[in-house]
Design an enzyme around this catalytic site. Structure first.
Site, PDB file in Angstrom:
ATOM      1  N   GLU A 125     -33.404 -39.238  22.636  1.00 56.84           N
ATOM      2  CA  GLU A 125     -33.630 -37.799  22.604  1.00 56.84           C
ATOM      3  C   GLU A 125     -35.042 -37.474  22.138  1.00 56.84           C
ATOM      4  OE1 GLU A 125     -29.056 -36.314  22.155  1.00 56.84           O
ATOM      5  OE2 GLU A 125     -30.190 -36.591  20.320  1.00 56.84           O
ATOM      6  N   CYS A 138     -40.898 -33.951  18.589  1.00 57.57           N
ATOM      7  CA  CYS A 138     -40.263 -34.991  17.775  1.00 57.57           C
ATOM      8  C   CYS A 138     -39.858 -36.123  18.716  1.00 57.57           C
ATOM      9  CB  CYS A 138     -39.057 -34.378  17.071  1.00 57.57           C
ATOM     10  SG  CYS A 138     -38.192 -35.531  16.026  1.00 57.57           S
ATOM     11  N   CYS A 145     -30.747 -47.316  15.612  1.00 63.92           N
ATOM     12  CA  CYS A 145     -31.540 -47.712  14.442  1.00 63.92           C
ATOM     13  C   CYS A 145     -30.821 -48.865  13.763  1.00 63.92           C
ATOM     14  CB  CYS A 145     -31.666 -46.520  13.486  1.00 63.92           C
ATOM     15  SG  CYS A 145     -32.819 -46.805  12.121  1.00 63.92           S
ATOM     16  N   CYS A 149     -28.709 -45.340   7.094  1.00 61.12           N
ATOM     17  CA  CYS A 149     -28.740 -44.284   6.079  1.00 61.12           C
ATOM     18  C   CYS A 149     -27.450 -43.471   6.232  1.00 61.12           C
ATOM     19  CB  CYS A 149     -29.977 -43.421   6.259  1.00 61.12           C
ATOM     20  SG  CYS A 149     -31.486 -44.412   6.184  1.00 61.12           S
ATOM     21  N   CYS A 152     -27.275 -39.961   8.040  1.00 59.17           N
ATOM     22  CA  CYS A 152     -28.004 -39.804   9.314  1.00 59.17           C
ATOM     23  C   CYS A 152     -27.116 -40.171  10.494  1.00 59.17           C
ATOM     24  CB  CYS A 152     -29.244 -40.690   9.293  1.00 59.17           C
ATOM     25  SG  CYS A 152     -30.097 -40.762  10.887  1.00 59.17           S
ATOM     26  N   GLU A 205     -36.453 -46.293  13.487  1.00 55.52           N
ATOM     27  CA  GLU A 205     -37.398 -46.504  12.390  1.00 55.52           C
ATOM     28  C   GLU A 205     -38.712 -46.988  13.015  1.00 55.52           C
ATOM     29  OE1 GLU A 205     -38.003 -46.116   9.004  1.00 55.52           O
ATOM     30  OE2 GLU A 205     -39.840 -47.033   9.732  1.00 55.52           O
ATOM     31  N   SER A 258     -39.063 -40.884   3.862  1.00 55.18           N
ATOM     32  CA  SER A 258     -37.711 -40.391   3.613  1.00 55.18           C
ATOM     33  C   SER A 258     -37.307 -40.834   2.216  1.00 55.18           C
ATOM     34  CB  SER A 258     -36.758 -40.956   4.667  1.00 55.18           C
ATOM     35  OG  SER A 258     -37.127 -40.468   5.921  1.00 55.18           O
ATOM     36  N   PHE A 259     -37.580 -40.004   1.245  1.00 56.34           N
ATOM     37  CA  PHE A 259     -37.414 -40.404  -0.152  1.00 56.34           C
ATOM     38  C   PHE A 259     -35.974 -40.169  -0.612  1.00 56.34           C
ATOM     39  CE2 PHE A 259     -38.836 -40.613  -4.642  1.00 56.34           C
ATOM     40  CZ  PHE A 259     -39.527 -41.808  -4.538  1.00 56.34           C
ATOM     41  N   ASN A 335     -28.343 -31.458   7.604  1.00 58.28           N
ATOM     42  CA  ASN A 335     -27.777 -31.020   8.873  1.00 58.28           C
ATOM     43  C   ASN A 335     -26.473 -31.767   9.094  1.00 58.28           C
ATOM     44  OD1 ASN A 335     -29.898 -29.217   9.745  1.00 58.28           O
ATOM     45  ND2 ASN A 335     -31.166 -31.058   9.923  1.00 58.28           N
ATOM     46  N   CYS A 378     -33.011 -32.324  12.657  1.00 58.96           N
ATOM     47  CA  CYS A 378     -33.349 -33.603  12.049  1.00 58.96           C
ATOM     48  C   CYS A 378     -32.096 -34.390  11.690  1.00 58.96           C
ATOM     49  CB  CYS A 378     -34.106 -33.318  10.771  1.00 58.96           C
ATOM     50  SG  CYS A 378     -35.611 -34.183  10.692  1.00 58.96           S
TER      51      CYS A 378
HETATM   52  N1  SAH Z   1     -36.287 -43.435  10.662  1.00 58.21           N
HETATM   53  C1  SAH Z   1     -37.293 -42.596  10.181  1.00 58.21           C
HETATM   54  C2  SAH Z   1     -37.578 -41.415  11.081  1.00 58.21           C
HETATM   55  C3  SAH Z   1     -36.405 -40.712  11.709  1.00 58.21           C
HETATM   56  S1  SAH Z   1     -35.403 -39.696  10.701  1.00 58.21           S
HETATM   57  C4  SAH Z   1     -36.965 -42.131   8.776  1.00 58.21           C
HETATM   58  O1  SAH Z   1     -35.856 -42.369   8.312  1.00 58.21           O
HETATM   59  O2  SAH Z   1     -37.842 -41.573   8.137  1.00 58.21           O
HETATM   60  C5  SAH Z   1     -36.351 -38.225  10.388  1.00 58.21           C
HETATM   61  C6  SAH Z   1     -35.966 -37.524   9.089  1.00 58.21           C
HETATM   62  O3  SAH Z   1     -34.690 -36.890   9.180  1.00 58.21           O
HETATM   63  C7  SAH Z   1     -35.864 -38.480   7.914  1.00 58.21           C
HETATM   64  O4  SAH Z   1     -36.438 -37.942   6.768  1.00 58.21           O
HETATM   65  C8  SAH Z   1     -34.377 -38.585   7.741  1.00 58.21           C
HETATM   66  O5  SAH Z   1     -34.048 -39.033   6.469  1.00 58.21           O
HETATM   67  C9  SAH Z   1     -33.941 -37.179   8.019  1.00 58.21           C
HETATM   68  N2  SAH Z   1     -32.522 -37.032   8.292  1.00 58.21           N
HETATM   69  C10 SAH Z   1     -31.687 -37.936   8.830  1.00 58.21           C
HETATM   70  N3  SAH Z   1     -30.449 -37.427   8.949  1.00 58.21           N
HETATM   71  C11 SAH Z   1     -30.489 -36.159   8.485  1.00 58.21           C
HETATM   72  C12 SAH Z   1     -29.548 -35.091   8.407  1.00 58.21           C
HETATM   73  N4  SAH Z   1     -28.302 -35.244   8.841  1.00 58.21           N
HETATM   74  N5  SAH Z   1     -29.943 -33.921   7.884  1.00 58.21           N
HETATM   75  C13 SAH Z   1     -31.229 -33.751   7.510  1.00 58.21           C
HETATM   76  N6  SAH Z   1     -32.181 -34.696   7.596  1.00 58.21           N
HETATM   77  C14 SAH Z   1     -31.821 -35.890   8.074  1.00 58.21           C
HETATM   78 FE1  SF4 Z   2     -32.660 -44.913  10.796  1.00 57.12          FE
HETATM   79 FE2  SF4 Z   2     -34.222 -42.962   9.780  1.00 57.12          FE
HETATM   80 FE3  SF4 Z   2     -31.644 -42.473  10.374  1.00 57.12          FE
HETATM   81 FE4  SF4 Z   2     -32.260 -44.028   8.308  1.00 57.12          FE
HETATM   82  S1  SF4 Z   2     -32.755 -41.840   8.520  1.00 57.12           S
HETATM   83  S2  SF4 Z   2     -30.694 -44.462   9.849  1.00 57.12           S
HETATM   84  S3  SF4 Z   2     -34.071 -45.089   9.047  1.00 57.12           S
HETATM   85  S4  SF4 Z   2     -33.256 -43.003  11.834  1.00 57.12           S
END
Ligand code: SAH
Ligand code: SF4
Length: 401
Positions: A125, A138, A145, A149, A152, A205, A258-259, A335, A378
């Protein structure tokens, strides 16, 4: 190409459109090289290998590059400053192929989500987010991935494969096609950019697909083509420490991290890669980044999860942790997606958290969720075809709840 559809601002949810585009699927033509995504050096080599005389290679490369990346031309026969027989030679050896757009959804807020199909039938996407005075694309870097996480949606999908550089650049070109953003020859130069920024925040990632992401960004940043400056590109990583310095040196773009937590105990659960590179190790790598890129701040992304990481203590700890790092803290209201093991923090919580950070001297914008009605926000991206979903129980178990 279909005319771009733009849902009027504030239109009801019924205005969401999902049109299956009927661009015919291009079959890979036997033995030809797709030149999309090749770096200048790679393309030069390929041109010479295809029979371009060494002496002409630099000039031919420059001409071809402009046609493909400045003008968006896909047909060699339209490259009028090249001799006819040279155009034929190019057509014999190369293709200019983009991922196929399968569906395009347009949210009531104007956000566009494209589902694109790549070789092997996989889908990723791409999301376009129009804002006042700017537009952000984006982009995805992997199908699925490897990381998991727990908040996510992409993390519930197994990694299928890394995208090639061509498939990453192709996402940008597909969106430019749809938005009608290629310049028109002879028309006055239009400086407004529909896609003014790129964020590597889609599926995957990016630092686990380093070489392809780097090469793709080199193509996108190149001044004679799409020409997006390095400060218009933000790469988001979950914290792949060994690749952070390389990102500074070899790409030089802005960095987002992504802290999401202020203790290793919580971060281990939310971002499991923390078990490999913990908060202290990650912060060490981040301290060097602004100096290495001579750039501004690092963006700390912080997803707001109700009762998990959103207390006032968390906010104070966060401020202490990042002390000394030029930073902006981007607060992302969670989200939700079907089966997600978390809830979004309340607005009060999010604002109280933001105030503490703001009072400590850091910018702490709260990200407005965009395209929620089309699951484009996101962390909600997950391709329709790869249904290898974990069960709700497995997600909850990983989240430790
Ligand atoms: N893999 C990379 C980039 C893709 S995710 C990473 O983890 O940074 C892009 C951003 O969306 C990251 O900060 C991730 O933590 C955040 N994210 C993932 N799932 C989410 C959700 N359900 N709600 C809000 N942010 C989310
Ligand atoms: Fe992968 Fe980023 Fe989602 Fe974590 S937040 S599972 S690193 S896409």
């Amino acid at each position: 190409m279909n005319a771009p559809l733009i849902a009027p601002a504030g239109a009801p949810a019924a205005a969401i459109t999902q049109d299956v585009l009927t661009i015919p699927r291009k079959l890979p033509e036997g033995g030809k090289t797709n030149l999309v995504g090749l770096t200048r050096d790679q393309l030069r080599e390929a041109l010479v290998a295809a029979g371009t005389p060494e002496k002409q290679a630099k000039m031919r490369l420059g001409q071809l590059w402009q046609w493909v990346y400045h003008w968006g031309v896909r047909d060699f026969s339209a490259m009028t400053n090249l001799a006819k027989d040279y155009r034929a030679l190019l057509a014999e050896h190369f293709t200019i192929e983009l991922p196929e757009v399968v569906t395009r959804q347009i949210s009531s807020d104007g956000t566009r989500k494209y589902l694109v199909r790549i070789a092997g039938g996989h889908e990723v996407e791409v999301v376009y987010i129009p804002e006042e005075g700017r537009g952000t694309l984006c982009v995805s870097s992997q199908v699925g991935c490897t990381l998991t996480c727990s908040f996510c949606h992409t993390g519930t999908q197994k990694l299928v494969r890394n995208l090639t550089a061509g498939e990453i650049v192709g996402q940008v070109m597909v969106a430019r096609d749809d938005l009608g953003e290629w310049p028109v020859q002879g028309a006055p130069k239009d400086e407004t950019r529909l896609i003014s920024n790129i964020v590597l925040m889609g599926m995957g990632e990016p630092l686990y697909n380093f070489d392809n992401v780097r090469n793709a960004m080199k193509v996108v940043m190149d001044n004679e083509g799409i020409a997006l400056g390095r400060r218009r590109i933000t790469l988001s990583t979950s914290g792949i420490v060994p690749e952070i310095a390389r990102t500074a040196q070899e790409i030089g773009c802005l960095l987002a991290v992504s802290f999401h937590a202020t203790t290793d105990e919580v971060r281990d659960r939310l971002v499991p890669v923390n078990r490999k590179w913990n908060i202290a190790t990650l912060l060490d790598a981040l301290r060097d980044y602004p100096r290495l890129t001579n750039s501004e701040r690092i963006t700390f992304e912080y997803v707001m999860l109700d009762g998990v990481n959103d207390s006032k203590e968390d906010a104070h700890r966060l401020v202490e942790l990042i002390r000394g790092i030029p930073a902006k803290i981007n607060l992302i209201p969670f989200n939700e997606w079907p089966g997600a093991p978390y809830k979004r923090s309340s607005n009060n919580r999010i604002h109280a958290f933001a105030d503490i950070i703001h009072n400590a001297g850091y910018a702490s914008p709260i990200r407005t969720p965009r395209g929620e009605d089309i699951m484009a926000a996101c962390g909600q991206l997950k391709s329709a075809t790869e249904r290898a979903r974990k069960s709700r129980a497995a997600i909850a178990a990983e989240a430790g709840i």
